[in-house]
Design a protein around this motif. Structure first.
Motif, PDB file in Angstrom:
ATOM      1  N   ALA A 166      31.831  45.916  17.310  1.00 51.42           N
ATOM      2  CA  ALA A 166      32.494  46.144  18.595  1.00 51.42           C
ATOM      3  C   ALA A 166      34.016  46.151  18.493  1.00 51.42           C
ATOM      4  O   ALA A 166      34.701  46.287  19.496  1.00 51.42           O
ATOM      5  CB  ALA A 166      32.053  45.079  19.595  1.00 51.42           C
ATOM      6  N   THR A 167      34.565  46.053  17.272  1.00 45.51           N
ATOM      7  CA  THR A 167      36.010  45.956  17.098  1.00 45.51           C
ATOM      8  C   THR A 167      36.695  47.318  17.051  1.00 45.51           C
ATOM      9  O   THR A 167      37.905  47.406  17.110  1.00 45.51           O
ATOM     10  CB  THR A 167      36.314  45.177  15.802  1.00 45.51           C
ATOM     11  N   GLY A 168      35.950  48.387  16.924  1.00 48.43           N
ATOM     12  CA  GLY A 168      36.543  49.720  16.830  1.00 48.43           C
ATOM     13  C   GLY A 168      36.558  50.212  15.397  1.00 48.43           C
ATOM     14  O   GLY A 168      36.192  49.486  14.471  1.00 48.43           O
ATOM     15  N   ALA A 169      36.998  51.437  15.209  1.00 48.76           N
ATOM     16  CA  ALA A 169      36.979  52.048  13.885  1.00 48.76           C
ATOM     17  C   ALA A 169      38.070  51.492  12.983  1.00 48.76           C
ATOM     18  O   ALA A 169      37.928  51.451  11.773  1.00 48.76           O
ATOM     19  CB  ALA A 169      37.114  53.563  13.995  1.00 48.76           C
ATOM     20  N   ALA A 170      39.184  51.064  13.529  1.00 53.26           N
ATOM     21  CA  ALA A 170      40.292  50.527  12.733  1.00 53.26           C
ATOM     22  C   ALA A 170      40.583  49.101  13.182  1.00 53.26           C
ATOM     23  O   ALA A 170      40.630  48.808  14.369  1.00 53.26           O
ATOM     24  CB  ALA A 170      41.530  51.396  12.904  1.00 53.26           C
ATOM     25  N   VAL A 171      40.763  48.225  12.207  1.00 47.57           N
ATOM     26  CA  VAL A 171      41.064  46.831  12.501  1.00 47.57           C
ATOM     27  C   VAL A 171      42.326  46.448  11.736  1.00 47.57           C
ATOM     28  O   VAL A 171      42.424  46.678  10.537  1.00 47.57           O
ATOM     29  CB  VAL A 171      39.905  45.911  12.072  1.00 47.57           C
ATOM     30  N   GLY A 172      43.305  45.899  12.418  1.00 47.79           N
ATOM     31  CA  GLY A 172      44.519  45.457  11.741  1.00 47.79           C
ATOM     32  C   GLY A 172      45.462  46.598  11.408  1.00 47.79           C
ATOM     33  O   GLY A 172      45.396  47.678  11.986  1.00 47.79           O
ATOM     34  N   THR A 173      46.305  46.341  10.436  1.00 46.30           N
ATOM     35  CA  THR A 173      47.337  47.314  10.076  1.00 46.30           C
ATOM     36  C   THR A 173      47.186  47.820   8.648  1.00 46.30           C
ATOM     37  O   THR A 173      48.104  48.400   8.099  1.00 46.30           O
ATOM     38  CB  THR A 173      48.738  46.690  10.239  1.00 46.30           C
ATOM     39  N   GLN A 174      46.026  47.592   8.036  1.00 49.73           N
ATOM     40  CA  GLN A 174      45.810  48.045   6.670  1.00 49.73           C
ATOM     41  C   GLN A 174      45.872  49.571   6.581  1.00 49.73           C
ATOM     42  O   GLN A 174      45.397  50.275   7.467  1.00 49.73           O
ATOM     43  CB  GLN A 174      44.446  47.581   6.153  1.00 49.73           C
ATOM     44  N   VAL A 175      46.452  50.062   5.510  1.00 50.88           N
ATOM     45  CA  VAL A 175      46.482  51.496   5.238  1.00 50.88           C
ATOM     46  C   VAL A 175      45.087  51.934   4.829  1.00 50.88           C
ATOM     47  O   VAL A 175      44.386  51.218   4.119  1.00 50.88           O
ATOM     48  CB  VAL A 175      47.496  51.794   4.105  1.00 50.88           C
ATOM     49  N   PHE A 176      44.664  53.114   5.290  1.00 52.19           N
ATOM     50  CA  PHE A 176      43.354  53.647   4.924  1.00 52.19           C
ATOM     51  C   PHE A 176      43.337  53.920   3.423  1.00 52.19           C
ATOM     52  O   PHE A 176      44.221  54.578   2.889  1.00 52.19           O
ATOM     53  CB  PHE A 176      43.082  54.939   5.701  1.00 52.19           C
ATOM     54  N   GLY A 177      42.353  53.390   2.731  1.00 51.07           N
ATOM     55  CA  GLY A 177      42.253  53.592   1.295  1.00 51.07           C
ATOM     56  C   GLY A 177      40.827  53.897   0.892  1.00 51.07           C
ATOM     57  O   GLY A 177      39.880  53.407   1.501  1.00 51.07           O
ATOM     58  N   ILE A 178      40.672  54.678  -0.134  1.00 49.70           N
ATOM     59  CA  ILE A 178      39.351  55.017  -0.659  1.00 49.70           C
ATOM     60  C   ILE A 178      39.262  54.423  -2.057  1.00 49.70           C
ATOM     61  O   ILE A 178      40.135  54.651  -2.889  1.00 49.70           O
ATOM     62  CB  ILE A 178      39.142  56.540  -0.692  1.00 49.70           C
ATOM     63  N   GLY A 179      38.211  53.636  -2.301  1.00 55.31           N
ATOM     64  CA  GLY A 179      38.047  52.996  -3.593  1.00 55.31           C
ATOM     65  C   GLY A 179      38.843  51.710  -3.712  1.00 55.31           C
ATOM     66  O   GLY A 179      39.054  51.199  -4.806  1.00 55.31           O
ATOM     67  N   ARG A 180      39.279  51.173  -2.567  1.00 56.54           N
ATOM     68  CA  ARG A 180      40.101  49.968  -2.563  1.00 56.54           C
ATOM     69  C   ARG A 180      39.614  49.043  -1.451  1.00 56.54           C
ATOM     70  O   ARG A 180      39.350  49.477  -0.345  1.00 56.54           O
ATOM     71  CB  ARG A 180      41.553  50.355  -2.306  1.00 56.54           C
ATOM     72  N   SER A 181      39.533  47.749  -1.738  1.00 57.58           N
ATOM     73  CA  SER A 181      39.124  46.785  -0.718  1.00 57.58           C
ATOM     74  C   SER A 181      40.350  46.316   0.060  1.00 57.58           C
ATOM     75  O   SER A 181      41.492  46.541  -0.359  1.00 57.58           O
ATOM     76  CB  SER A 181      38.439  45.584  -1.365  1.00 57.58           C
ATOM     77  N   VAL A 182      40.131  45.630   1.164  1.00 56.24           N
ATOM     78  CA  VAL A 182      41.257  45.117   1.950  1.00 56.24           C
ATOM     79  C   VAL A 182      42.009  44.030   1.196  1.00 56.24           C
ATOM     80  O   VAL A 182      43.150  43.712   1.530  1.00 56.24           O
ATOM     81  CB  VAL A 182      40.811  44.595   3.339  1.00 56.24           C
ATOM     82  N   ASP A 183      41.392  43.464   0.162  1.00 51.92           N
ATOM     83  CA  ASP A 183      42.064  42.461  -0.669  1.00 51.92           C
ATOM     84  C   ASP A 183      42.974  43.098  -1.705  1.00 51.92           C
ATOM     85  O   ASP A 183      43.669  42.395  -2.431  1.00 51.92           O
ATOM     86  CB  ASP A 183      41.025  41.592  -1.390  1.00 51.92           C
ATOM     87  N   GLY A 184      42.959  44.428  -1.795  1.00 48.05           N
ATOM     88  CA  GLY A 184      43.810  45.120  -2.757  1.00 48.05           C
ATOM     89  C   GLY A 184      43.144  45.394  -4.083  1.00 48.05           C
ATOM     90  O   GLY A 184      43.758  45.949  -4.985  1.00 48.05           O
TER      91      GLY A 184
END
Length: 85
Positions: free
Chosen positions: A31-49
């Motif tokens: 229910a949070t939506g398609a984008a959460v926070g300010t992370q840049v969209f990345g492919i092959g990368r986790s939010v932890d970097g």
């Protein structure tokens, strides 16, 4: 091993969906939506970097949910296929 992965967000039902190799669809409430926070969209990368250890071949982004026929066309019995308009 190559995998064909399709993911999409259903904003009406608040669901995240993922499908691998044109198989069964895994669905989870979101229910949070398609984008959460300010992370840049990345492919092959986790939010932890962290980055995945592998290759990525062919990426598509659509502003619509692909139909079953469109996903089957792209999967191409495991041979992959690029989108054509």
């Amino acid at each position: 091993t190559w995998y064909f992965i399709v993911g999409w967000y259903d904003s009406v039902l608040d669901l995240i969906n993922v499908q691998v190799n044109n198989g069964a669809i895994a669905t989870a409430a979101w229910a949070t939506g398609a984008a959460v926070g300010t992370q840049v969209f990345g492919i092959g990368r986790s939010v932890d970097g962290d980055y995945m250890n592998g290759r990525i071949a062919g990426v598509g982004l659509w502003k619509k949910v692909l139909s079953a026929a469109e996903k089957t066309f792209l999967y191409n019995s495991g041979n992959g296929r690029l989108w054509h308009p």
